[in-house]
Structures are given as C-alpha cells and as structure tokens.
Write an enzyme that holds these catalytic residues in place. Structure first.
Site, PDB file in Angstrom:
ATOM      1  N   ASP A  13      83.005 -97.452 -33.576  1.00  0.00           N
ATOM      2  CA  ASP A  13      84.790 -97.689 -35.063  1.00  0.00           C
ATOM      3  C   ASP A  13      85.823 -98.762 -34.144  1.00  0.00           C
ATOM      4  O   ASP A  13      86.806 -98.717 -34.925  1.00  0.00           O
ATOM      5  CB  ASP A  13      85.188 -96.430 -34.623  1.00  0.00           C
ATOM      6  CG  ASP A  13      84.153 -95.383 -35.135  1.00  0.00           C
ATOM      7  OD1 ASP A  13      83.545 -95.410 -36.323  1.00  0.00           O
ATOM      8  OD2 ASP A  13      83.541 -94.264 -33.623  1.00  0.00           O
ATOM      9  N   HIS A  41      81.072 -97.894 -42.308  1.00  0.00           N
ATOM     10  CA  HIS A  41      82.797 -99.587 -41.891  1.00  0.00           C
ATOM     11  C   HIS A  41      83.353 -99.557 -43.344  1.00  0.00           C
ATOM     12  O   HIS A  41      82.953 -99.600 -44.278  1.00  0.00           O
ATOM     13  CB  HIS A  41      82.286-101.017 -41.732  1.00  0.00           C
ATOM     14  CG  HIS A  41      81.040-101.543 -42.401  1.00  0.00           C
ATOM     15  ND1 HIS A  41      79.057-101.320 -42.251  1.00  0.00           N
ATOM     16  CD2 HIS A  41      81.007-101.651 -43.729  1.00  0.00           C
ATOM     17  CE1 HIS A  41      78.801-102.059 -43.004  1.00  0.00           C
ATOM     18  NE2 HIS A  41      79.288-102.194 -43.605  1.00  0.00           N
TER      19      HIS A  41
END
EC number: 6.3.4.4
Length: 447
Positions: A13, A41
């Site tokens: 992340d 993403h």
C-alpha cells in the site's frame, strides 16, 4: 534501454500503482510479476479513479504493452471484470498479455482460504480471503490449474474432476461446507477461457524479445518487502515474493538483466491485517494519518494501521532488494503536524538493535527509538519542484535519504499524476551509487 523493478519497501500500500503509472510514460513494456487479486492499486488520471488488482498500471497508456507474468495467480472472474471496466471507459486492452504458465485461482481456493482463516481463531494471519494462499499451495503441491490448462477444455475437465473430488472432501469433512458442483465449475471456467484466450501467450519469450530489441521494461510488484514469504514478518506475510528477486522468478527475467530497482515508501508507515508493527500509533495521531491518508485497502476496504516512518525496515528493504533509489509518497499527509518522529533503531529487552529481526516474536518485542524532527505545517500538495517545498519538508526528505543510504528520485504529494516532484528520471537518468566517493550518503539534494 533499461529494465527497472518497482517494489514496495514497507508492508504494501505504499503507492506503487501511482509510481508505476508515472514511470510507464517512459516504458515500452510493463510486467506484473507476482501476487493476485489480494493486492490493488489506485490510479487517478484527470480526476478519474481506476482501481486495478491484476492488470498492470501501464494499461492506461495506449502504446504500452502490459503483461501478467507466470509468478502471478489469476482469478479469471476478477480479471474479466477489470477488462470489461476498462473497455467500457474506451481504454484499449488489446496490449494485455497473460502468461500461459500462471496459475489460476479456483472457487475452492476462495472457500478454503476463508474457512481456514476462521478456523485459526486468535491465530489468524489477516488473509484477504481471495484464495491466494491456497492457489500458491496447490502450485507447490503440483496440483494447480495453469492458464494453459484453462485453454484446453479436455485437459481442464480431466484435472478438475479429480481435483474437485479431493477438495470437496476437505470442504465437507474439515470445514462443514457444501460440496462444489464439478460440472458447474468446469463450464464456468471454460467460458472464462474463451474470453481470455486472445491474451494468452508465452510472456517469458515476449519479455526476452523486448530485451533483445532494447525496449524499456518496467517490472511491477504487488504488496511489499515486509510481506515477502521468505523475507517478511512470517507468518504474517503473503504467499509469494514481492522483493526484487521475485521479478526474475515470476517473469523469466535473467538476474543479470536487471538495470535498477526503485523502492516505494510512504512518508510514514502503514500495515493492514495482523502482525507486529513497532511504530504503530494509537489514538488521535493514528486517526489523523488514517483520515488524511485515506488509509483503507483497495482490495478489502479494511482500515490500515498507521505509524511513524521506520528507517530500520527501510534499510532492510534497501539491502534485500538492492535498491538504487526511492520514491517517497504521501508527504502531504504530514502537512498539519508540528513535530514528526522517525524510528532510527529499536530497543529489544534493553539492548539497542539497528537491524530488522527475522523472528516475528522478537520483532513484536521491539520498541522504537525515535528522532524527533520539526514539521512544516504548510500545504505541500501544490508543490511541483523541490524549491516549492518548505525547508522543513526538504530537511525531512534529506534525513530519510541519509538514514536509508539511498537517494530519493520521486516525491509524491497526492493521488493525481501531476501531484509529483520528479527529482531524477529513474529510467533514463544516470544510475547513481548509494554513496558518494567521499563516503557520505547520497541524498535527493545531490540531484
């Protein structure tokens, strides 16, 4: 020509999607090398948000060839949804290629993943429940279904009749779940095969051809270094190898063909799911970072745990991946803070430790040793050059570069493409050593 690997330097992340998207402008080929739909993403282009789990970020560039390598595990249902979503927005997917030797996530993988996690009780590891671990387990046990099997209806039927019979025993006897209908699964996946067939090739050969033609290739990892199966905080890890070395195994790239490795880190640290996290912040500060950083998982929507930047795991990521430079993301999230802390070392049972412990139990006993630096309390999201940044923000970035002993090439100040400072083009710029000849650490200010 450059072969560049983009990796996460924390627990995933970190903003790899945006960085890969930016670098894709200079790339001819973008390759995803590991993981599955357990990672996602987010890319923001001209106010439009794209959330992808399997398709590489480069798909948004019409002339960029995108590949899903053999080290990934593919959920056809999710992949087809992503294809349909992109095509509905008039984004071409004709340049997407899928490795014929990648493994396929099946319905029984998802069921077993969720049931196994529930059965763990207090020992749960924080799986996304998307069937990734069981898919990789079948790959290791040599009982998995590969994409090339999916393309052959007779072979698929032969394998699934045997496999589902065995998986149904596990589902019924161990987890008290109803059995799967074998014929229903076979027909469902034959349908998926027809939709994906035009994209399926030997991607390792395509990558080799691209290298021979001296094209720029970007290798995109999922998750992060600390989630690596071999190098992460085991057992609180993923089931594949997000580290730079995974790009070789997951695509067929020879290790001598790697030109540089770019690590991506947030200006602070986050983690989702279970496992030790020495710099985790509880209370108002943790909530502030979570709110300002919109720290909720792309895949699961789970709230991420937030903490200060940890230079110990950062240095570890530099070492494990052989990083040449860094991209620091979400610097703007820290804009409101009067003071910022950075973990420079740990204390374990009264002793100082400057290195990442390989034992998760030992790591859980680590107490951070902090260095406090001044914040800047000035908005940075509109900054477009280093000169635009407040001095305290520049000092903070320089401090991180010195601690990590690696230069910073990119600074991200928001989700959009234009909210970025490119200090040095990591693909076309000169490759710098980690240390200057006089022995001092390189920093972004040396650009």
């Amino acid at each position: 020509m450059a072969n560049v690997i983009v990796i996460g330097a924390q627990w995933g992340d970190e903003g790899k999607g945006k960085i890969t998207d930016l670098l894709s402008r200079s790339a001819d080929v973008v390759v995803r090398y590991q993981g599955g739909v357990n990672a996602g993403h987010t890319i923001v282009v001209k106010g439009q948000t794209f959330k992808l789990h399997l398709i590489p970020s480069g798909i948004l560039y019409p002339d960029t060839e995108c590949m899903i390598g053999c080290g990934t595990v593919i959920d056809p249902q999710v992949l087809i949804k992503e294809l349909d979503q992109l095509e509905s927005l008039n984004i071409s997917t004709k340049n997407l290629l899928i490795s014929e030797t990648a493994h396929v996530t099946m319905p029984y993988h998802r069921l077993i993943d969720k049931a196994s996690e529930e059965r763990r009780g207090s020992h749960k590891i924080g799986t996304t429940g998307r069937g990734i671990g069981p898919t990789y387990a079948d790959k290791s046990e040599r009982t998995g279904i590969r994409v090339l099997d999916l393309m052959d209806p007779a072979a698929l039927r032969d394998q699934l009749e045997w496999t589902i019979n065995n998986k149904n025993v596990i589902l019924e006897k161990l987890y008290n779940l109803p059995p799967l209908d074998t014929e229903e699964v076979i027909q469902e996946y034959i349908g998926y095969a027809e939709r994906l067939r035009p994209h399926v090739v030997d991607t390792s050969l395509k990558i080799y051809d691209a290298i021979q033609r001296r094209r720029n290739i970007l290798f995109e990892g999922a998750q992060g270094t600390l989630l690596d199966l071999d190098h992460g905080t085991y057992p609180y890890v993923t089931s594949s190898n997000p580290v730079a070395g995974g790009a070789c195994v997951g695509t067929g790239l020879g290790p001598t063909m790697i030109d540089r490795v770019i690590g991506v880190s947030k200006a602070y640290t986050t983690r989702v799911g279970e496992g030790p996290f020495p710099t985790e912040l509880h209370g108002e500060l943790g909530e502030l970072l979570c709110d300002r950083g919109a720290e909720f998982g792309t895949t699961t929507g789970r709230k991420r745990r937030c903490g200060w930047f940890d230079a110990v795991i950062g240095r570890y990521a530099v070492r494990i991946n052989g990083m040449d430079c860094m991209a620091i993301t979400k610097l703007d999230v820290l804009d409101e803070l009067e003071e910022i802390q950075v973990c420079i070392a740990y204390e374990i049972d009264g002793d100082r430790c400057d290195h990442f412990p390989t034992s998760a139990r030992q790591f859980a006993r680590c107490r951070p040793i902090y260095k406090t630096v001044p914040g800047w309390q000035v908005p940075t999201s509109e900054c477009r050059t280093l000169e635009d940044l407040p001095q305290q923000a520049l000092d903070y970035l320089k401090f991180l570069a010195e601690l990590m002993e690696v230069p910073i090439a990119i600074v991200s100040l928001g989700a959009s493409r234009d909210q970025t400072i490119i200090v040095e083009d990591p693909i076309h710029g000169p490759k710098r050593a980690l240390l200057h000849p006089d022995g001092t650490p390189a920093s972004l200010l040396s650009a």
